[in-house]
Design a protein around this motif. Structure first.
Motif, PDB file in Angstrom:
ATOM      1  N   ASP A 112       8.725   6.056  -2.239  1.00  0.00           N
ATOM      2  CA  ASP A 112       8.936   6.321  -0.809  1.00  0.00           C
ATOM      3  C   ASP A 112      10.278   5.716  -0.383  1.00  0.00           C
ATOM      4  O   ASP A 112      10.512   4.516  -0.528  1.00  0.00           O
ATOM      5  CB  ASP A 112       7.792   5.710   0.007  1.00  0.00           C
ATOM      6  N   ARG A 152       0.813  -1.214   0.000  1.00  0.00           N
ATOM      7  CA  ARG A 152       0.000   0.000   0.000  1.00  0.00           C
ATOM      8  C   ARG A 152       0.852   1.272   0.000  1.00  0.00           C
ATOM      9  O   ARG A 152       0.319   2.373  -0.118  1.00  0.00           O
ATOM     10  CB  ARG A 152      -0.923   0.005   1.224  1.00  0.00           C
ATOM     11  N   ALA A 153       2.168   1.112   0.170  1.00  0.00           N
ATOM     12  CA  ALA A 153       3.047   2.286   0.233  1.00  0.00           C
ATOM     13  C   ALA A 153       3.139   2.969  -1.131  1.00  0.00           C
ATOM     14  O   ALA A 153       3.013   2.331  -2.175  1.00  0.00           O
ATOM     15  CB  ALA A 153       4.436   1.870   0.708  1.00  0.00           C
ATOM     16  N   ARG A 154       3.383   4.262  -1.092  1.00  0.00           N
ATOM     17  CA  ARG A 154       3.495   5.027  -2.333  1.00  0.00           C
ATOM     18  C   ARG A 154       4.820   4.716  -3.020  1.00  0.00           C
ATOM     19  O   ARG A 154       5.862   4.606  -2.379  1.00  0.00           O
ATOM     20  CB  ARG A 154       3.414   6.520  -2.043  1.00  0.00           C
ATOM     21  N   ALA A 155       4.768   4.602  -4.336  1.00  0.00           N
ATOM     22  CA  ALA A 155       5.988   4.353  -5.115  1.00  0.00           C
ATOM     23  C   ALA A 155       6.955   5.514  -4.925  1.00  0.00           C
ATOM     24  O   ALA A 155       6.552   6.679  -4.912  1.00  0.00           O
ATOM     25  CB  ALA A 155       5.640   4.182  -6.597  1.00  0.00           C
TER      26      ALA A 155
END
Length: 223
Positions: A72, A67-70
Motif C-alpha cells: 500500500d 494491519r495495512a496491506r503490504a
C-alpha cells in the motif's frame, strides 16, 4: 489512519468539562506547545494531557499500520507522519528537561508558590526529577564547600546561585486572537512606554515579559 477523536479536560472551564479534538487538532496543539516551549526563555505550563493523548494516538496509528496491506503506497506517508510526530514530541520533552536542569531552583520555587487554581509548570514525573536533581546538586556543592571553603561561606543558596530565565529576551510571535493596548516597555531611557494593537495573523518581535500572559492563555504562538 488517524480516525479517533480525543478528549482533553478544559482547565479554563467548569470542572469536569472536556474539549473534544480531532487527531489533526491534537497534533496542531502538540506543535504549538513544542514551538512555544522551544522559543520561550522560561519553563511553560505542563501539557501532560496533550502528551498522553498524542502517545495514545501514536499507538493507534502504529496498530493501523500493522494491519495495512503490504504494498500500500500510503504506508510510507503514514510512517513519515509518525516520525514527524515523534520528533516534535521528543524535542518538546527534551526542551523542558534542559530548562529544568538549567533553572531547577527557580522552577521548584515557582511550583511551590503557585496559586490555587493555577496550572502546574511541572508534570509529576518532572517534579520528581527536579527534586532529585536539586538534592544531588546540593549534596555535591556542600561536599565541595566543606573541603575548600571557610565555615562562614559553606551555606548553599541555589536560588541565588543559579541564574534566572531571561524574561527580557526578545521573541517572535504570531497572533491568534486580536489584542488591544498591549503595553510595550521602552528599549532605552530616552523612550517612554507605549501601547500597540495586534491583529490576528500579524507577526511581531517583542520582549517576552510583555507577552508572557498571552502565550500562557494561547492568544499568541511563538515562532
Amino acid at each position: 489512519m488517524m480516525e479517533n477523536d480525543l478528549a482533553l479536560s478544559d482547565q479554563g472551564s467548569d470542572a469536569g468539562s472536556e474539549e473534544v479534538l480531532t487527531p489533526a487538532e491534537l497534533i496542531n496543539k502538540l506543535e504549538e506547545a513544542w514551538l512555544n516551549e522551544k522559543f520561550a526563555p522560561e519553563l511553560l505550563e505542563s501539557k501532560s494531557e496533550i502528551i498522553e493523548c498524542v502517545m495514545e494516538q501514536l499507538n493507534h496509528m502504529e496498530q493501523n499500520l500493522q494491519r495495512a496491506r503490504a504494498g500500500d503506497l500510503k504506508i510510507s506517508f503514514h510512517h513519515m507522519e509518525i516520525e514527524r510526530i515523534r520528533y516534535m514530541l521528543s524535542s518538546y520533552l527534551r526542551s523542558r528537561l534542559i530548562k529544568i536542569e538549567k533553572f531547577f531552583p527557580h522552577v521548584l520555587e515557582k511550583e511551590k508558590t503557585r496559586g490555587e487554581g493555577e496550572p502546574p509548570c511541572l508534570s509529576p514525573e518532572e517534579f520528581a526529577f527536579a527534586k532529585e536533581y536539586t538534592a544531588n546538586t546540593e549534596t555535591l556543592l556542600k561536599s565541595v564547600a566543606l573541603r575548600h571553603m571557610p565555615p562562614n561561606l559553606q551555606a548553599v543558596d541555589l536560588v541565588k546561585l543559579v541564574p534566572k530565565p531571561n524574561l527580557d529576551s526578545f521573541v517572535f510571535l504570531k497572533v491568534k486572537e486580536h489584542q488591544e493596548n498591549i503595553l510595550v516597555e521602552p528599549e532605552s531611557d530616552e523612550q517612554s512606554e507605549y501601547a500597540i494593537d495586534m491583529e490576528v495573523g500579524s507577526q511581531h518581535l517583542i520582549r517576552y515579559r510583555t507577552i508572557a500572559p498571552l502565550v500562557a492563555s494561547g492568544a499568541v504562538n511563538l515562532i
